[in-house]
Design a protein around this motif. Structure first.
Motif, short mmCIF file in Angstrom:
data_model
loop_
_atom_site.label_atom_id
_atom_site.label_comp_id
_atom_site.label_asym_id
_atom_site.label_seq_id
_atom_site.Cartn_x
_atom_site.Cartn_y
_atom_site.Cartn_z
N GLY A 1 0.79 -1.22 0.00
CA GLY A 1 0.00 0.00 0.00
C GLY A 1 0.82 1.27 0.00
O GLY A 1 0.32 2.33 0.42
N THR A 2 2.09 1.21 -0.47
CA THR A 2 2.93 2.41 -0.55
C THR A 2 3.36 2.61 -2.00
O THR A 2 3.37 1.67 -2.81
CB THR A 2 4.17 2.28 0.34
N ASP A 3 3.75 3.88 -2.32
CA ASP A 3 4.24 4.14 -3.68
C ASP A 3 5.73 3.82 -3.73
O ASP A 3 6.32 3.35 -2.73
CB ASP A 3 3.93 5.57 -4.10
N ASP A 4 6.34 4.11 -4.90
CA ASP A 4 7.75 3.75 -5.08
C ASP A 4 8.68 4.54 -4.18
O ASP A 4 9.84 4.18 -3.99
CB ASP A 4 8.15 3.93 -6.54
N LYS A 5 8.19 5.66 -3.61
CA LYS A 5 9.01 6.46 -2.70
C LYS A 5 8.74 6.13 -1.24
O LYS A 5 9.22 6.83 -0.34
CB LYS A 5 8.75 7.95 -2.96
N GLY A 6 7.93 5.07 -0.98
CA GLY A 6 7.66 4.65 0.38
C GLY A 6 6.55 5.39 1.06
O GLY A 6 6.32 5.21 2.25
N ARG A 7 5.86 6.26 0.31
CA ARG A 7 4.75 6.99 0.92
C ARG A 7 3.48 6.17 0.85
O ARG A 7 3.24 5.45 -0.12
CB ARG A 7 4.57 8.34 0.20
N GLN A 8 2.62 6.29 1.92
CA GLN A 8 1.37 5.54 1.95
C GLN A 8 0.41 6.05 0.89
O GLN A 8 0.20 7.25 0.74
CB GLN A 8 0.71 5.64 3.33
N ALA A 9 -0.16 5.10 0.14
CA ALA A 9 -1.15 5.45 -0.86
C ALA A 9 -2.47 5.77 -0.18
O ALA A 9 -2.79 5.24 0.89
CB ALA A 9 -1.33 4.30 -1.85
#
Length: 982
Positions: free
Chosen positions: A950-958
């Protein structure tokens, strides 16, 4: 054999003290003497030692028997070892103990002893006395006798040699026979209490003077022989496991323990035997508390009088970590913490005064009624109180029957009854060996005579004498309404079956079936504790008798399949004391035929209470008894010649094809409880109460409006139908089972035996389950999607069904299900389903099909169940007709739906590659933008799983919302939606 002791790992050397305590225990004992109960026990011992000094015993003469003198030596030695050294008599304790040992006979033993038993008991006391003095550092030179200790050891050696010899190995056991008048003129291959006492004392004696020539060999022989004897006397079950019990009964076990117990502690203290881990001995100890009567006495059967087992407080200490050992402490407390004087040193040294973890059987969670088929008894109790109703049903066979020898009684299907503080039905007890022929024959017990004879006294191939008629406990159970046991035996060319029922845990019904090839006279015996010189009274009634004592009264009422005759005779017994022997009145109930039944009610009541009204019941094709109380009317009825018996009551009729049955009614109402044995059905009027496709024994209790409870015994898989309105769940043997409902009856299938619990809803709905439940693989998807179809529950017509629940598991029995949404990945789901059930989904009423798309690709079989539910009611879980397997290798590319979906933190995609290739798995938002690329690599052929957290490629939560997964290989693509919920 659980009594084979390991070999001694190192050479033994003589050491002291070791029998009652060791050097490591001395500090503990000294600390104990400052507090209770040890201080009072030691004060009593010192008082006894002072009294012995006043006797001024001439140790070299026959002032008192040698066994008494040796007991004096033990008490004096212990008083010396732990007494106040400044006390006036302290030195005298040691002096007199030493003088007693000095005057041990050095030969001519027939002039000093009357039997081999005297020798064994005396030798053990002398062993203990010498061990205590030696361990306390007593200076034997103080008396000015040259070589005093050398002389003592020489005399102990001579006694050891005498006890270890064989007069004639074939005909006489060591030191038993020509030298002494003894009841044990038996070969050394035989075993009884004489041999237990002899080899216990010999083992201890050889260890006490182990440095003397000959001791090592005599100890080895005594140790080996004692092991063999104990293996014979303790009871091993038919399954080879320790069953608990002593072949000669509880009193003779106590008698044997007088020497066996110190021998065991000596062996334990020397590291030769770990008493606490010995299964057979531990089970023998626990058997005592399993049979103990409500007044704390051990039951008087097999030539035993009722005794208070004063060593149970010590046995408690030796039962290792077995929680049931607390029963031995409870038993000792019940007898008033009894300690005989000869055991005072043991109690002071060994008793553990730390309160037990369970102060009684109730805290242990033990059922008052319990069954020990391999030990040869069933114990019926209604509580653990002192005034409990208690019946010990004796069904001895195998070792328990054969190995008692001279002290074995004919026990097939006999019983002892104790209630409200009184012994009410007797086993005949023991008036001493010289008198035991007055109490030990079949006519002296509560069993059945065939043409005036009971089991035959026979001699086996090993010359052991025992009673024919091994009795086997074949059926038994305990339930809320009734407790039950059935035993069978055969003697005098007759098969005898005795059933004992404990209805409402208030009184007993006994059904006896006797059958042979020709007409015979069968006589049922009741040894009530009244009449004669017993101290109670007896009066005969038209169909039974009444025995009355100070606190309780016992009534019997008997009917039969043929005309009965009633006679009485006074016989002897010795129950709570050997002398004087007393007499009681025996009721004899007889009938003649080839296949007959007796049906007897045995009703104990408090003296002055309100007895039930007992009368003959109205039964067609059989006989019966009516027992009327203020709150219930009970009926027991038996069929004649395997016909259907019909009972007529004021409320209607009951019919059964079983051998016998029981019904309890509240006045003017439907049955409160019922029981039938060995049949297929029981009905009330035209209504079926219970039915089975094969023969069963069953009890049912309707007294609780929210449930029906009971028990079922069946030989194999059996279809059962039971009257039980408003049913919502059925448990058999603790596991939930599927069932159907129709016209206030539940239908289910069981196998074997187990508790039955039918839970009921409170709103009157009894939902019928769906039917024709089928499962198949969904076509062309390589087996990872399962189709379930069914026919609607008939309860749909009532509008009672709101949804259908779909369950599955890798096991064949449903358990309490966990929703599938509780699992975060297929691996944890699959692991759970190996042993448990999951609730796959619930669908609305009216649906008849469901596709399960969440099955892991693990090549295992799955079981499915369906259940109707609604308006607070549930149907039973109906099993699908087949078990469905899931293939491990699909034919081509395959991508599973994400699991779980919707998801919170993460979801898993499972996919299969038929060939090695490059794979990309991209996650797109609803606008088509790539959010993450959890897979972008070359993968080998086979099954794979990729997790998106559930995170994007930069590690942020979607953010929450709908996302599209896109799966791409050079030759295959797939995509789908998934919902992220934060």
């Amino acid at each position: 054999m659980y009594l084979l002791w390991p070999g001694i790992s190192c050479a033994l050397t003589e050491t002291h003290p070791f029998i009652i305590y060791t050097n490591d225990d001395i500090g503990v004992i000294q600390e104990r003497l400052s507090r209770e109960p040890y201080a009072s026990w030691f004060a009593e011992l010192v008082k006894e030692a002072d009294a012995i000094l006043l006797k001024n015993v001439s140790w070299d003469k026959a002032d008192v028997p040698k066994v008494t003198q040796s007991y004096y030596a033990k008490m004096l030695a212990f008083a010396y070892a732990f007494g106040d050294t400044a006390a006036q008599n302290h030195a005298a304790y040691g002096r007199e103990a030493a003088r007693c040992l000095f005057y041990i006979p050095g030969g001519g033993y027939t002039g000093w002893f009357s039997s081999d038993l005297d020798v064994s008991e005396t030798a053990m006391f002398w062993c203990e006395a010498y061990d205590i003095l030696k361990g306390a550092g007593y200076d034997f030179t103080l008396l000015g006798v040259p070589d005093m200790e050398t002389t003592i050891r020489g005399k102990l050696s001579s006694l050891r040699d005498y006890m270890a010899r064989d007069w004639n190995e074939e005909f006489f056991s060591p030191c038993i026979g020509r030298d002494f008048l003894s009841v044990a003129y038996i070969s050394s291959g035989r075993s009884d209490n004489h041999h237990v006492k002899l080899y216990s004392a010999l083992a201890a004696l050889a260890l006490v003077i182990y440095d003397e020539s000959g001791s090592e060999a005599d100890f080895s022989r005594a140790r080996s022989r004692l092991s063999s004897i104990l293996d014979t006397m303790t009871i091993t079950g038919d399954n080879g496991e320790p069953a608990g019990g002593w072949a000669e009964g509880p009193n003779y076990y106590l008698y044997s323990l007088r020497q066996l117990y110190p021998a065991m502690t000596a062996l334990n203290n020397r590291g030769i035997l770990d008493f606490s881990t010995n299964k057979e001995l531990a089970n023998t100890h626990l058997w005592l508390s399993r049979t103990v009567m409500p007044d704390g006495y051990s039951p008087p059967y097999d030539d035993n009088e009722a005794v208070r087992f004063d060593l149970s407080g010590l046995l408690y200490y030796w039962c290792g970590n077995d929680s049931e050992k607390d029963m031995l402490r409870w038993m000792w407390e019940k007898t008033g913490r009894r300690v005989v004087r000869e055991a005072l040193p043991e109690y002071i040294s060994q008793f553990d005064d730390v309160p037990p973890a369970h102060p009684g059987p109730s805290q242990l969670g033990l059922n008052p009624t319990d069954f020990y088929p391999e030990s040869g008894f069933a114990r019926f109790r209604n509580s653990w109180d002192n005034d409990a109703v208690y019946l010990l049903f004796l069904t001895e066979h195998g070792e328990a029957n054969v190995n008692g020898q001279a002290h074995e009684h004919p026990d097939p299907n006999t019983f002892i009854l104790h209630a409200y503080g009184e012994m009410l039905m007797l086993d005949s007890g023991y008036g001493g060996y010289a008198e035991h022929d007055k109490t030990r024959f079949p006519v002296n017990h509560n069993l059945i005579l065939v043409d005036g004879e009971g089991p035959e006294e026979v001699t086996g191939s090993d010359s052991r004498t025992f009673w024919d008629g091994n009795a086997y406990l074949t059926e038994w159970f305990s339930s809320a309404a009734v407790d039950y046991a059935l035993s069978k035996t055969r003697y005098r060319e007759t098969d005898l079956y005795r059933s004992v029922l404990f209805p409402g845990h208030r009184y007993f019904i006994i059904c006896d079936r006797v059958s042979g090839a020709a007409d015979k006279k069968y006589t049922l015996l009741f040894h009530g504790n009244g009449g004669g010189t017993s101290g109670g009274t007896f009066s005969q009634t038209g169909s039974g008798g009444m025995w009355e004592r100070e606190q309780a009264v016992c009534r019997t009422f008997t009917t039969g399949s043929s005309d009965l005759t009633f006679e009485t005779e006074d016989m002897m017994h010795a129950v709570y004391a050997r002398t004087p022997m007393l007499t009681h009145t025996v009721l004899k109930v007889s009938q003649t035929g080839s296949d007959e039944r007796f049906l007897t009610v045995i009703c104990p009541e408090r003296t002055g209470g309100s007895p039930p009204d007992m009368s003959i019941a109205d039964v067609a094709n059989g006989s019966g008894v009516r027992v009327a109380r203020a709150d219930t009317v009970d009926y027991a009825f038996a069929s004649s010649a395997d016909s259907v018996a019909t009972l007529r009551t004021g409320n209607g009729t009951y019919a059964t094809d079983s051998g016998w049955a029981y019904v309890s009614e509240s006045p003017g109402k439907t049955p409160l409880s019922l029981f039938f044995a060995g049949g297929t059905s029981m009905s009330a009027g035209s209504d079926t109460l219970a039915a089975a496709s094969s023969t069963v024994t069953m009890s049912l209790d309707y007294s609780d409006s929210t449930r029906v409870s009971g028990y079922i015994l069946t030989a194999g898989e059996t279809d059962v139908e039971v009257y039980a309105p408003r049913s919502s769940k059925i448990l058999f043997g603790g596991a939930e089972i599927p069932f159907g409902v129709h016209s206030d009856r539940v239908k289910f299938t069981v196998s074997g035996k187990g508790d039955l619990l039918i839970e009921q809803t409170g709103n009157g709905y009894a939902l019928d389950p769906p039917y024709n439940v089928l499962v198949t693989d969904n076509g062309n998807d390589q087996g990872h999607r399962i189709r379930i179809t069914w026919s609607l529950s008939p309860s749909e017509e009532q509008g009672a069904v709101e949804w259908y629940r779909i369950y599955r598991s890798q096991t064949s029995s449903p358990t309490d299900a966990v929703p599938i949404t509780s699992f975060s990945d297929p691996d944890s789901l699959s692991a759970w389903e190996q042993h448990h059930t999951v609730l796959v989904d619930s669908v609305s009423a009216g649906r008849t099909e469901y596709i399960d798309s969440s099955v892991p690709l693990n090549e295992v079989s799955y079981y499915y169940w369906l259940q109707a539910a609604g308006h607070g009611a549930e149907s039973g879980k109906v099993a699908a007709d087949t078990v469905t397997g899931v293939e491990e290798k699909p034919a081509g590319f395959m991508v599973r739906e994400p699991f779980p979906n919707p998801f919170n933190a993460s979801t898993m995609l499972e996919y299969y590659l038929p060939e090695s290739c490059h794979v990309t798995l991209a996650i797109h938002d609803i606008l088509g933008m790539v959010v993450a690329m959890p897979e972008d690599s070359f993968l080998s052929a086979g099954l794979h799983r990729t997790l998106w957290n559930g995170t994007d490629d930069k590690g942020r939560q979607a953010a929450s919302g709908i996302y599209i997964y896109r799966f791409v290989t050079p030759s295959f693509t797939a995509s789908g939606k998934m919902l992220l919920l934060r």
